[in-house]
Design a protein around this motif. Structure first.
Motif, short mmCIF file in Angstrom:
data_model
loop_
_atom_site.label_atom_id
_atom_site.label_comp_id
_atom_site.label_asym_id
_atom_site.label_seq_id
_atom_site.Cartn_x
_atom_site.Cartn_y
_atom_site.Cartn_z
N VAL A 68 17.51 9.82 -35.37
CA VAL A 68 16.72 8.65 -35.03
C VAL A 68 17.53 7.38 -35.32
O VAL A 68 17.56 6.44 -34.53
N LYS A 69 18.19 7.38 -36.45
CA LYS A 69 18.95 6.20 -36.87
C LYS A 69 20.09 5.88 -35.90
O LYS A 69 20.36 4.70 -35.62
N LYS A 101 16.28 12.47 -39.20
CA LYS A 101 16.36 11.05 -39.58
C LYS A 101 17.67 10.44 -39.10
O LYS A 101 17.71 9.31 -38.59
N ASN A 120 4.51 6.85 -27.06
CA ASN A 120 5.78 6.17 -27.26
C ASN A 120 6.84 6.67 -26.28
O ASN A 120 7.65 5.88 -25.79
N GLY A 143 12.75 8.33 -31.43
CA GLY A 143 11.97 8.21 -32.64
C GLY A 143 11.21 9.49 -32.89
O GLY A 143 11.37 10.48 -32.16
N SER A 144 10.40 9.48 -33.92
CA SER A 144 9.62 10.66 -34.29
C SER A 144 8.28 10.22 -34.87
O SER A 144 8.07 9.04 -35.17
N TRP A 177 4.43 6.51 -36.21
CA TRP A 177 5.62 6.53 -35.38
C TRP A 177 6.74 5.80 -36.11
O TRP A 177 6.52 4.73 -36.69
N TYR A 178 7.93 6.38 -36.11
CA TYR A 178 9.06 5.66 -36.67
C TYR A 178 10.28 5.76 -35.76
O TYR A 178 10.47 6.75 -35.05
N ASP A 179 11.05 4.70 -35.75
CA ASP A 179 12.30 4.67 -35.00
C ASP A 179 13.36 3.98 -35.85
O ASP A 179 13.14 3.72 -37.04
N MET A 189 12.02 2.78 -39.63
CA MET A 189 12.01 3.91 -40.56
C MET A 189 12.20 3.49 -42.02
O MET A 189 11.91 4.26 -42.92
#
Length: 272
Positions: free
Chosen positions: A213-214, A210, A64, A220-221, A255-257, A261
């Protein structure tokens, strides 16, 4: 001490549980580890492990990150630096994550015709195959490991890399090191997207990460699957009590962004 029929163990400090594991062996108490394995566990003390495939998790972070910066890499006139702050250079689980990141990033960059040199922490450098010479490399992956896994020491290591003019991206390999990146950024104000910014990628969750990321401070993470790990650990202990054979279980990662999320599959795994 209460002689349970089985024990689930998520060890924050793997070296601190060795005596207890010896007690479990002597008492015949089966142990299922989850979240992390214990490399130096006494023989026969661990029935099985329920853990993330850490090499795969590290590769998810690298893929990513690379996709987000490959145009910058392609158009760079000189060397660029990718920073990686790892919380450990001894645990097999954690070093697997760090090497998963390095190997995938290296693979993707080399497929685009770039030479990659890995420098910094000797443990990681020695694990790299076909490491380019630093002077000849297009991309430098600089690996740092704090003396202790604290946010403050991780921030110091991160600052050393983020202060370099050629640094374009940073990876923190767990919650503490990711928060170290963010702590360093409080003074430097360089993380983000766009011209002149350093792209940040984290691992795990926590309210600080978090929020970053937001709001776009981090791209992201990667989150592990703690809900699944706890459930599978209990199911495995139950199987042991019923006399069934058990084996190690590798759990997923995601993976979240900022856009994903809140997804139903991801949100339950993002603790505060």
């Amino acid at each position: 001490a209460s002689n349970p029929v089985g024990l689930g163990l998520a060890a924050c400090d793997t070296s601190s549980v060795l005596d207890a594991l010896n007690d479990c062996v002597s008492k015949g108490i089966p142990v299922v580890t989850f979240d992390t394995g214990i490399a130096d566990a006494p023989e026969g003390s661990i029935a099985c492990e329920v853990c993330t495939d850490n090499a795969q998790a590290g590769s998810v972070a690298a893929e990513n990150m690379y996709n987000a910066i490959k145009d910058v890499v392609a158009n760079a006139e000189g060397q660029v630096v990718i920073g990686e702050v790892n919380q450990d250079a001894t645990s097999g689980n954690i070093t697997g994550r760090g090497m998963g990141f390095i190997n995938k990033f290296k693979e993707l960059a080399e497929a685009d015709g770039k030479k990659v040199a890995v420098v910094g922490n000797e443990y990681y450098v020695n694990l790299v195959e076909n490491n380019a010479k630093e002077a000849d490399a297009d991309i430098i992956i600089e690996v740092a490991v704090p003396a202790q896994t604290t946010v403050e020491l991780s921030a110091t290591e991160a600052s050393n890399i983020m202060n370099k003019k050629d640094t374009i991206a940073m990876f923190g390999s767990n919650q503490v090191t990711a928060e170290g990146l963010l702590t360093a950024n409080q003074n430097l104000d360089v993380l983000g997207s766009g011209d002149g910014k350093i792209l940040g990628v984290g691992f795990d969750a926590g309210s600080t990460q978090k929020a970053a990321v937001k709001d776009g401070t981090l791209l992201g993470s990667v989150t592990q699957a703690p809900v699944d790990q706890g459930r599978i650990a209990i199911e495995t202990l139950n199987d042991i009590c019923e006399g069934k054979e058990v084996k190690d279980v590798e759990t997923a990662c995601y993976w979240y962004d900022a856009e994903t999320m809140e997804d139903a599959e991801i949100a339950p795994n993002l603790y505060d």
